[in-house]
Design a protein around this motif. Structure first.
Motif, short mmCIF file in Angstrom:
data_model
loop_
_atom_site.label_atom_id
_atom_site.label_comp_id
_atom_site.label_asym_id
_atom_site.label_seq_id
_atom_site.Cartn_x
_atom_site.Cartn_y
_atom_site.Cartn_z
N SER A 73 37.07 90.21 -18.51
CA SER A 73 37.86 89.12 -19.08
C SER A 73 37.49 89.15 -20.53
CB SER A 73 37.93 87.90 -18.44
OG SER A 73 36.63 87.26 -18.54
N VAL A 74 38.59 89.05 -21.33
CA VAL A 74 38.14 89.10 -22.82
C VAL A 74 39.08 87.94 -23.31
CG1 VAL A 74 38.42 90.05 -25.00
CG2 VAL A 74 38.13 91.48 -23.05
N LEU A 75 38.49 86.70 -23.82
CA LEU A 75 39.20 85.56 -24.25
C LEU A 75 39.61 85.53 -25.68
CD1 LEU A 75 40.09 82.71 -23.60
CD2 LEU A 75 37.94 81.74 -24.04
N PHE A 76 40.70 85.02 -25.83
CA PHE A 76 41.16 84.93 -27.48
C PHE A 76 41.81 83.71 -27.72
CE2 PHE A 76 41.49 89.68 -26.45
CZ PHE A 76 40.98 90.25 -27.37
N TRP A 77 41.57 83.23 -28.82
CA TRP A 77 42.12 81.89 -29.31
C TRP A 77 43.15 82.30 -30.45
CZ3 TRP A 77 37.17 79.02 -30.05
CH2 TRP A 77 36.53 78.40 -28.73
N TYR A 78 44.10 81.50 -30.58
CA TYR A 78 45.20 81.62 -31.68
C TYR A 78 45.92 80.32 -32.03
CZ TYR A 78 49.05 81.43 -28.26
OH TYR A 78 49.97 80.94 -27.31
N SER A 79 46.07 80.47 -33.20
CA SER A 79 47.29 79.20 -33.62
C SER A 79 48.27 79.69 -34.35
CB SER A 79 46.24 78.33 -34.60
OG SER A 79 47.37 77.39 -35.18
N SER A 80 49.51 79.34 -34.10
CA SER A 80 50.62 79.76 -34.73
C SER A 80 51.49 78.65 -35.32
CB SER A 80 51.47 80.74 -33.81
OG SER A 80 52.09 80.06 -32.76
N LEU A 81 52.53 78.97 -36.09
CA LEU A 81 53.43 77.79 -36.60
C LEU A 81 54.16 76.80 -35.56
CD1 LEU A 81 55.07 79.19 -39.69
CD2 LEU A 81 53.13 77.67 -39.52
N PRO A 82 54.46 77.52 -34.56
CA PRO A 82 54.90 76.40 -33.66
C PRO A 82 54.00 75.42 -33.11
CG PRO A 82 55.82 78.76 -33.04
CD PRO A 82 54.81 78.55 -34.04
N GLN A 83 52.66 75.75 -32.98
CA GLN A 83 51.64 75.01 -32.48
C GLN A 83 51.18 74.05 -33.62
OE1 GLN A 83 51.69 78.25 -31.64
NE2 GLN A 83 52.63 77.90 -29.62
N ARG A 84 51.50 74.41 -35.05
CA ARG A 84 51.05 73.68 -36.14
C ARG A 84 49.61 73.23 -36.15
NH1 ARG A 84 51.58 72.91 -41.27
NH2 ARG A 84 51.46 70.91 -42.13
N GLY A 85 48.50 74.33 -35.93
CA GLY A 85 47.10 73.99 -35.99
C GLY A 85 46.41 73.91 -34.61
N ALA A 86 47.37 73.69 -33.63
CA ALA A 86 46.86 73.56 -32.42
C ALA A 86 46.16 74.99 -31.86
CB ALA A 86 47.69 73.07 -31.31
N THR A 87 45.03 74.96 -31.09
CA THR A 87 44.44 76.16 -30.70
C THR A 87 44.84 76.39 -29.29
OG1 THR A 87 42.47 75.91 -32.21
CG2 THR A 87 42.14 77.45 -30.06
N CYS A 88 45.41 77.66 -29.01
CA CYS A 88 45.75 78.28 -27.82
C CYS A 88 44.83 79.26 -27.24
CB CYS A 88 47.27 78.51 -27.78
SG CYS A 88 48.53 77.05 -28.27
N SER A 89 44.81 79.43 -26.15
CA SER A 89 43.96 80.45 -25.46
C SER A 89 45.13 81.59 -24.75
CB SER A 89 43.25 80.09 -24.41
OG SER A 89 42.28 79.05 -25.05
N SER A 90 44.30 82.73 -24.76
CA SER A 90 44.94 83.99 -23.91
C SER A 90 43.88 84.77 -23.40
CB SER A 90 45.88 84.64 -24.87
OG SER A 90 46.71 85.58 -24.08
N LEU A 91 44.10 85.11 -22.26
CA LEU A 91 43.02 85.90 -21.68
C LEU A 91 43.34 87.21 -21.07
CD1 LEU A 91 40.08 85.30 -20.21
CD2 LEU A 91 41.30 85.30 -18.12
N VAL A 92 42.71 88.30 -21.53
CA VAL A 92 43.08 89.73 -21.24
C VAL A 92 42.18 90.37 -20.43
CG1 VAL A 92 43.68 91.87 -22.27
CG2 VAL A 92 44.35 89.77 -23.46
N LEU A 93 42.72 90.83 -19.29
CA LEU A 93 41.76 91.56 -18.26
C LEU A 93 41.96 92.92 -18.55
CD1 LEU A 93 42.70 89.94 -15.06
CD2 LEU A 93 40.96 89.31 -16.45
N VAL A 94 40.63 93.54 -19.07
CA VAL A 94 40.57 95.08 -19.37
C VAL A 94 39.83 95.62 -18.16
CG1 VAL A 94 39.42 96.39 -21.12
CG2 VAL A 94 40.40 94.28 -21.70
N PRO A 95 40.43 96.79 -17.92
CA PRO A 95 39.72 97.80 -16.64
C PRO A 95 38.37 97.88 -16.74
CG PRO A 95 42.09 98.62 -17.37
CD PRO A 95 41.65 97.45 -18.32
N ALA A 96 37.60 98.02 -15.95
CA ALA A 96 36.02 98.30 -16.24
C ALA A 96 35.91 99.73 -16.51
CB ALA A 96 35.36 97.90 -14.87
N ALA A 97 37.02 100.38 -16.16
CA ALA A 97 36.90 101.83 -16.51
C ALA A 97 36.85 101.91 -18.08
CB ALA A 97 38.22 102.71 -15.88
N ALA A 98 37.26 101.32 -18.66
CA ALA A 98 37.24 101.13 -20.07
C ALA A 98 36.03 100.69 -20.88
CB ALA A 98 38.59 100.32 -20.55
#
Length: 142
Positions: A73-98
């Motif tokens: 699992s690789v965790l990312f944080w982001y903020s975009s204009l609709p959230q106006r400064g709020a931090t949101c999270s998105s998790l990406v699962l990357v195959p172990a073969a990589a």
């Protein structure tokens, strides 16, 4: 190893500590992460969003009796204009073969963050969870 992605032309800023998007909004531009002992991997178009690697890659699932690790699992944080400064999270699962010994190569994380940046440019927000399938992301339900 994953193929390298060309950065979208709209993503003018890469791998920064002081966010031009936050500066423009009058917010504190210093980006903080859960684990500071790793390279800063971040993206921004300078106007509408910033996106950064929040923590080091971790085995998924993390339970000891879950068997051999098939994904990380690789965790990312982001903020975009609709959230106006709020931090949101998105998790990406990357195959172990990589992955190589020591975790997911940073080149692969750079590829994933470029895919997420493209998603932010098109939709202004990210899903909570994705799986990396080949050279694209697919939204996952958890």
């Amino acid at each position: 190893m994953l193929q390298e992605s060309l950065a979208s032309p709209q993503v003018a800023y890469r791998n920064f500590n002081l966010c031009p998007h936050c500066e423009r909004l009058g917010l504190d531009p210093l980006l903080l992460r859960l684990a500071e002992g790793m390279p800063m991997i971040s993206r921004s178009d300078g106007k509408n969003f910033h996106l950064l690697l929040a923590d080091r890659p971790l085995p998924y699932p993390a339970e000891r009796n879950a068997g051999p690790v098939r994904e990380n699992s690789v965790l990312f944080w982001y903020s975009s204009l609709p959230q106006r400064g709020a931090t949101c999270s998105s998790l990406v699962l990357v195959p172990a073969a990589a992955r190589k010994a020591g975790g997911v190569p940073y080149r692969d994380i750079e590829f994933v963050i470029d895919l997420l940046s493209e998603e932010l440019i098109c939709h202004s927000q990210l899903a909570r969870m994705y799986g990396l399938a080949g050279n694209s992301l697919r939204e996952l339900n958890y």
